[in-house]
Write an enzyme that holds these catalytic residues in place. Sequence first.
Site, PDB file in Angstrom:
ATOM      1  CB  CYS A   1      -0.951  -0.078   1.129  1.00  0.00           C
ATOM      2  SG  CYS A   1      -0.303   0.287   2.761  1.00  0.00           S
TER       3      CYS A   1
HETATM    4  O1  LIG Z   1      -2.030   2.200   5.096  1.00  0.00           O
HETATM    5  C1  LIG Z   1      -2.607   2.761   3.993  1.00  0.00           C
HETATM    6  C2  LIG Z   1      -1.985   2.785   2.864  1.00  0.00           C
HETATM    7  O2  LIG Z   1      -0.607   3.587   2.873  1.00  0.00           O
HETATM    8  C3  LIG Z   1      -2.837   3.364   1.695  1.00  0.00           C
HETATM    9  O3  LIG Z   1      -2.499   3.101   0.608  1.00  0.00           O
HETATM   10  C4  LIG Z   1      -2.977   4.941   1.925  1.00  0.00           C
HETATM   11  O4  LIG Z   1      -4.089   5.082   3.179  1.00  0.00           O
HETATM   12  C5  LIG Z   1      -3.809   5.584   0.814  1.00  0.00           C
HETATM   13  O5  LIG Z   1      -4.875   5.197   0.354  1.00  0.00           O
HETATM   14  P1  LIG Z   1      -5.835   6.294  -0.252  1.00  0.00           P
HETATM   15  O6  LIG Z   1      -5.475   6.779  -1.704  1.00  0.00           O
HETATM   16  O7  LIG Z   1      -7.280   5.369  -0.679  1.00  0.00           O
HETATM   17  O8  LIG Z   1      -6.448   7.103   0.634  1.00  0.00           O
END
Ligand SMILES: O=C[C@H](O)[C@H](O)[C@H](O)COP(=O)(O)O
Length: 151
Positions: A65
């Site tokens: 992630c």
């Molecule tokens: O721990 C969470 C991760 O780093 C996610 O990739 C991060 O929250 C970004 O997700 P989004 O772009 O959906 O907010």
Amino acid sequence: MRISVSSDMDEPVARSLVAALRERGHEVRTHGALRPGDDPQWAVCSEAAAREVADGTADQAVVCCWTGTGASIAANKVPGVRAALCTDAYTADGARRWNDANVLALSLRLTSQPLLTEILDAWFAGEPSADAEDRQNVDRVRLLDHGKTRM
Ligand SMILES: O=C[C@H](O)[C@H](O)[C@H](O)COP(=O)(O)O
């Protein structure tokens, strides 16, 4: 090896990861943003990849992630999984050697192409330590999978 890979984002480094694993001869199964139609939420796709390690469908998993944090947290909630968030080769080597880690967590933000190669080299070269104290630590963590805290 059979390796499950998840990512909550369809980032170049995640695609490079899949290609690099295949080039190394691994059988790769993708989850999340890497598989059209799959749920890309990190809590969902990381768990799905980790669960395949726990149930023996996969030998190992790599969960990704943006920071690597959510992916590692979700994977580590699956009993039988020891996920390690690795930001460098030394950490990846240690994760395999001392922690017998079976899931590699990566940050899409921090992992450059050269760093990815270094981390994968270290991860796949690393063998779990045979040292009694190291094994005891891993066994203690395994007990936690079953809600126990004492050997
Ligand atoms: O721990 C969470 C991760 O780093 C996610 O990739 C991060 O929250 C970004 O997700 P989004 O772009 O959906 O907010």
